[in-house]
Design an enzyme around this catalytic site. Structure first.
Site, PDB file in Angstrom:
ATOM      1  N   LEU A 187      -2.274  25.194  11.522  1.00  0.00           N
ATOM      2  CA  LEU A 187      -1.234  24.888  10.546  1.00  0.00           C
ATOM      3  C   LEU A 187      -1.407  23.479  10.004  1.00  0.00           C
ATOM      4  CD1 LEU A 187       1.768  26.473  12.448  1.00  0.00           C
ATOM      5  CD2 LEU A 187       0.764  27.305  10.311  1.00  0.00           C
ATOM      6  N   GLU A 188      -1.316  23.342   8.692  1.00  0.00           N
ATOM      7  CA  GLU A 188      -1.460  22.044   8.046  1.00  0.00           C
ATOM      8  C   GLU A 188      -0.170  21.610   7.368  1.00  0.00           C
ATOM      9  OE1 GLU A 188      -4.964  21.999   5.627  1.00  0.00           O
ATOM     10  OE2 GLU A 188      -6.262  22.698   7.251  1.00  0.00           O
TER      11      GLU A 188
END
Length: 362
Positions: A187-188
């Site tokens: 996840l960014e």
């Protein structure tokens, strides 16, 4: 006098994913959108491992795959110009195959997955039954196949007890349906060490022995143990297989010695890995995430030979650049690449050169 320089950190698709101040210059051609967020200046220091009393005690154990040093590769469930592959096309050198990506659903924290129809067509009609059979064959060969959550465009959010439960329930359902061995957290858009930690511990307890958990944070996320992503890694250390930080699309960053190192160098790989190694993760939980070619990332590409040099430097203190760690970690976890598809497109150097080197290391 000092100057303030701004860097935009990007996801795999070349779009802005994070903003950091006082780091380095953007590379040629990088997009320069208006800043929307700032992060504190990294210190490069490490502190005590955080504790989280809200996370339930896990009951699962995480045996590592047979290889001592692991090669992880992301398999693209889409066509973006790289070589399209079936899971069966992924070379045997890859110990862990991360299927990219799970999709967000209308339920907070919920995950969905389906084969991309365009990719299926490009492969001559790759069916879900064939996909599942290929996963089973890889597992029978001693490999791990996991589902990656996130990517630069990923929007899955786990920020409450309810969404943590939804994440664990939906991930477990997909693991059962497709035969995945676990998940990858890529996840960014921010993570919660508390709630994602709860979700992952719940999932690991359901999966039991053999559960595989990997993570692929950006460089800014692992500069200090105070960063939420680093806190998550430490929170799930008991069930964590390996963290393959993305040593690309980054600009320059601080190493564990407080010096600034530019991406695309052996010093960048070793100096930043040192932060994680001294920050509480076991050596076998630290891997080097690199792009398979210059086409696979906007910046930070290094040749397979440089990856091998960095692994040697961390494991044995040999083939280092100007930075030589004061400690050796012979149990260093391995390496990762984005992606098996781009590796195939560029001649397979990661699989052949890095894979063979990893598997020959003591």
């Amino acid at each position: 006098a000092t100057t303030s320089v701004t860097v935009y950190l990007h996801g795999w698709y070349g779009q802005p994913a994070f903003l950091a101040d006082d780091v380095s210059l953007l590379g040629p051609g990088d997009p320069k959108p208006s800043p929307t967020a700032t992060s504190p200046t990294p210190t490069g220091t490490v502190g005590p491992s955080p504790t989280d009393t809200t996370t339930p005690s896990p009951t699962a154990t995480t045996p590592r795959p047979p290889a001592r040093h692991l090669l992880t590769g992301y398999w693209q469930n889409f066509d973006n110009g790289a070589t399209v592959q079936r899971i069966s096309d992924v070379p045997a050198a890859y110990d862990i195959i991360a299927v990219s990506f799970a999709e967000a659903t209308g339920t907070p924290g919920g995950l969905g997955f389906a084969l991309d129809p365009t990719l299926s067509s490009r492969l001559g009609g790759y069916t879900e039954a064939q996909f599942k059979a290929d996963i089973a064959a890889k597992k029978a060969a001693g490999k791990k196949v996991i589902l990656s959550v996130g990517g630069e465009k990923g929007t899955v959010s786990v920020n409450s007890s309810a969404s943590a439960t939804n994440f664990a329930n939906s991930a477990w359902s997909l693991m059962q349906s497709y035969g995945f061995d676990g998940v990858d957290i890529d996840l960014e858009n921010g993570v919660s060490s508390t709630w994602m930690g709860q979700a992952l511990h719940t999932l690991a307890a359901r999966a039991g022995s053999g559960f595989t958990l990997t993570m692929a944070p950006q460089t800014i996320d692992m500069q200090s143990t105070g960063a939420e992503y680093f806190k998550l890694a430490l929170n799930v250390k008991d069930i964590l297989t390996i963290v393959n930080m993305q040593y690309y699309n980054s600009g320059a960053m601080l190493g564990c010695d407080g010096q600034v190192y530019s991406q695309g160098t052996v010093n960048f790989l070793t100096g930043l890995a040192c932060i994680q190694l001294k920050g509480g993760l076991r050596p076998d939980q630290v891997g080097l995430g690199v792009p398979a070619s210059t086409s696979a990332a906007g910046g930070g590409y290094v040749s397979p030979a440089v990856v091998n040099n960095a692994l040697d430097c961390l494991a044995a203190g040999t083939n280092c650049g100007s930075f030589k760690p004061d400690t050796k970690w012979p149990g260093i976890g391995g390496a990762m690449t984005w992606s098996t598809n781009w590796d195939a497109k560029s001649g397979g150097g990661i699989a052949s050169t890095v894979g063979s080197h990893l598997h020959a290391m003591p």
